[in-house]
Scaffold this active site. Structure first.
Site, PDB file in Angstrom:
ATOM      1  N   LYS A  32      -2.834   3.854   4.841  1.00 15.32           N
ATOM      2  CA  LYS A  32      -4.162   3.508   4.316  1.00 15.32           C
ATOM      3  C   LYS A  32      -5.252   4.027   5.247  1.00 15.32           C
ATOM      4  O   LYS A  32      -6.273   4.537   4.809  1.00 15.32           O
ATOM      5  CB  LYS A  32      -4.297   1.988   4.181  1.00 15.32           C
TER       6      LYS A  32
ATOM      7  N   LYS B  65       4.585   6.433  -5.011  1.00 20.21           N
ATOM      8  CA  LYS B  65       5.257   5.211  -5.475  1.00 20.21           C
ATOM      9  C   LYS B  65       4.536   4.645  -6.700  1.00 20.21           C
ATOM     10  O   LYS B  65       3.308   4.703  -6.759  1.00 20.21           O
ATOM     11  CB  LYS B  65       5.214   4.183  -4.331  1.00 20.21           C
TER      12      LYS B  65
ATOM     13  N   LYS C 251       0.821  -0.961  -8.203  1.00 20.82           N
ATOM     14  CA  LYS C 251      -0.261  -1.612  -8.924  1.00 20.82           C
ATOM     15  C   LYS C 251      -1.592  -1.435  -8.221  1.00 20.82           C
ATOM     16  O   LYS C 251      -2.641  -1.612  -8.801  1.00 20.82           O
ATOM     17  CB  LYS C 251       0.039  -3.088  -9.135  1.00 20.82           C
TER      18      LYS C 251
HETATM   19  P1  ATP Z   1       1.738  -2.313  -4.345  1.00 20.23           P
HETATM   20  O1  ATP Z   1       2.454  -2.056  -5.642  1.00 20.23           O
HETATM   21  O2  ATP Z   1       0.391  -2.865  -4.532  1.00 20.23           O
HETATM   22  O3  ATP Z   1       1.823  -1.166  -3.416  1.00 20.23           O
HETATM   23  P2  ATP Z   1       3.773  -3.611  -2.847  1.00 20.23           P
HETATM   24  O4  ATP Z   1       4.858  -2.922  -3.476  1.00 20.23           O
HETATM   25  O5  ATP Z   1       3.524  -3.250  -1.464  1.00 20.23           O
HETATM   26  O6  ATP Z   1       2.455  -3.523  -3.692  1.00 20.23           O
HETATM   27  P3  ATP Z   1       4.653  -6.176  -3.811  1.00 20.23           P
HETATM   28  O7  ATP Z   1       4.105  -6.076  -5.137  1.00 20.23           O
HETATM   29  O8  ATP Z   1       4.579  -7.467  -3.142  1.00 20.23           O
HETATM   30  O9  ATP Z   1       3.967  -5.149  -2.843  1.00 20.23           O
HETATM   31  O10 ATP Z   1       6.152  -5.711  -3.835  1.00 20.23           O
HETATM   32  C1  ATP Z   1       7.128  -6.638  -4.152  1.00 20.23           C
HETATM   33  C2  ATP Z   1       8.455  -6.010  -4.055  1.00 20.23           C
HETATM   34  O11 ATP Z   1       8.566  -4.950  -5.002  1.00 20.23           O
HETATM   35  C3  ATP Z   1       8.720  -5.411  -2.689  1.00 20.23           C
HETATM   36  O12 ATP Z   1      10.061  -5.710  -2.332  1.00 20.23           O
HETATM   37  C4  ATP Z   1       8.555  -3.939  -2.913  1.00 20.23           C
HETATM   38  O13 ATP Z   1       9.336  -3.183  -2.037  1.00 20.23           O
HETATM   39  C5  ATP Z   1       9.033  -3.787  -4.354  1.00 20.23           C
HETATM   40  N1  ATP Z   1       8.406  -2.633  -4.997  1.00 20.23           N
HETATM   41  C6  ATP Z   1       7.090  -2.438  -5.224  1.00 20.23           C
HETATM   42  N2  ATP Z   1       6.867  -1.252  -5.832  1.00 20.23           N
HETATM   43  C7  ATP Z   1       8.089  -0.673  -5.980  1.00 20.23           C
HETATM   44  C8  ATP Z   1       8.544   0.570  -6.532  1.00 20.23           C
HETATM   45  N3  ATP Z   1       7.692   1.444  -7.044  1.00 20.23           N
HETATM   46  N4  ATP Z   1       9.863   0.816  -6.531  1.00 20.23           N
HETATM   47  C9  ATP Z   1      10.749  -0.076  -6.026  1.00 20.23           C
HETATM   48  N5  ATP Z   1      10.397  -1.246  -5.478  1.00 20.23           N
HETATM   49  C10 ATP Z   1       9.086  -1.563  -5.454  1.00 20.23           C
END
Ligand code: ATP
Ligand code: LTN
Length: 331
Positions: free
Chosen positions: A111, A193, A196
């Site tokens: 970031k 990735k 959201k």
């Molecule tokens: P953001 O989507 O905002 O980047 P984040 O992934 O860091 O958020 P969380 O939403 O809390 O945060 O993620 C919850 C879980 O989902 C974590 O274990 C994360 O590793 C998993 N996860 C999130 N996005 C993916 C993805 N694209 N593929 C696989 N696992 C994911």
């Protein structure tokens, strides 16, 4: 039974990436582990959230946990702030973490490197809170997607450091990433990735997306100009990502799926993948609607909070005594 703990921070609506990388696996583990799952609402506010939207997202996340199959009779489901010990141990963990360690965390570094401004101190120190989340419960395993593995590794280091400084206190946890789907990529930019918080709605499927929209998103997923189905992550990353999604949701290996669909055009293959995603999400959405209508969320969270508090508070008291900040027995 060994203990397992995980969480999701619903800073927005949960995505297919969250589901495949994390949530879906929690559901599988609940029969074989003593499972604690919470909604990481303190982690959500490391980035400003509109209060009304946040409230809705938190409630939706609980409903989606349940809709995905988490059963409050088998696991303990709670809201992070219902257990005050998280924030307190988070602070104590921050006092036992070096700046150098936080500077190495790639999520924050990325970031910063992207030039994002207004990054909060909470975002910087959030791996300390995450360590507290895990260590309070003596979790042996922490199922997460790939991006969170580094934070669990840091948690291990902090646990070991604390145990060495103050005597055996914490179980040293291990991260558990799924074999398939540990990193689902964006549908319109497979180098990123599926996330959201990237503000990229076309590349991201939300669990509560309208099913027609889901179908459209899959059908317009970026592929390549080779025109042939292969499993080549480097040359055909978009296609590889579709195979990854399809394999995870159908519990079939990518190789087997390739064999089955070899020779098909991209359009036909995408149609199959979209049907598979739509079928999974339609089941979840149906249960989600029932859960929201049934008003059971309040009771489930209250019950979960009580169970979690008992464990977390005992651990926090032990920590306070070990480090010398607790000088009397609380009544
Ligand atoms: P953001 O989507 O905002 O980047 P984040 O992934 O860091 O958020 P969380 O939403 O809390 O945060 O993620 C919850 C879980 O989902 C974590 O274990 C994360 O590793 C998993 N996860 C999130 N996005 C993916 C993805 N694209 N593929 C696989 N696992 C994911
Ligand atoms: N940091 C994670 C969510 C999270 C978590 C946890 C995951 C908070 N506390 C404890 C596993 C264990 C995230 O932002 N994805």
């Amino acid at each position: 039974m060994e203990r397992m703990l995980s969480a999701i921070k619903p800073t927005g609506q949960l995505t297919l990436g969250n589901y495949i990388g994390a949530l879906r696996n929690f559901v599988r583990y609940q029969d074989d582990y003593e499972l604690y799952v919470f909604i990481a609402n303190l982690h959500c506010i490391t980035v400003y959230q509109k209060p009304e939207e946040l409230k809705k997202n938190l409630k939706d996340a609980v409903a989606l946990y349940l809709a995905a199959g988490l059963d409050p009779k088998k696991c303990t489901l709670f809201l992070q702030t219902d257990v005050r010990a998280h924030a307190e141990l988070g602070y104590i963990m921050a006092c036992n973490t070096y700046l150098g360690e936080l500077n190495r965390m790639t999520q924050f570094k990325d970031k910063q490197q992207k030039g994002e401004t207004g990054l909060s101190a909470g975002l910087y120190t959030y791996p300390c809170l995450m360590a507290a989340d895990i260590l309070l419960y003596d979790a042996n395993y922490v199922p997460v997607g790939e991006d969170q593995k580094q934070h669990v590794e840091l948690t291990r280091d902090l646990a070991e450091r604390f145990n060495n400084r103050y005597g055996e206190t914490f179980v040293v946890p291990s991260p558990l990433t799924p074999k398939v789907g540990k990193r689902i990529m964006s549908l319109n930019d497979p180098s990123k990735k599926m996330s959201k918080s990237e503000n990229n709605d076309k590349g991201c499927i939300y669990l509560l997306d309208d099913l027609n929209v889901v179908q459209k998103k899959v059908m317009s997923a970026v592929t390549d100009s080779y025109g042939e189905l292969n499993l080549d992550k480097e040359k055909q990353p978009g296609l590889y990502n579709l195979f990854e999604i399809y394999a995870a949701l159908s519990d079939t290996s990518k190789e087997e799926l390739l064999k089955k669909h070899q020779g098909q055009g991209y359009g036909e293959f995408k149609k199959t993948v979209s049907e598979c995603v739509v079928s999974e999400l339609s089941k979840i959405q149906e249960r989600y609607k029932e859960i929201i209508a049934s008003n059971q969320i309040e009771d489930i969270l209250n019950e979960g909070a009580l169970k979690a508090q008992r464990i977390a508070e005992r651990k926090l008291e032990k920590v306070e005594r070990k480090i010398g900040i607790n000088i009397h027995k609380r009544r």
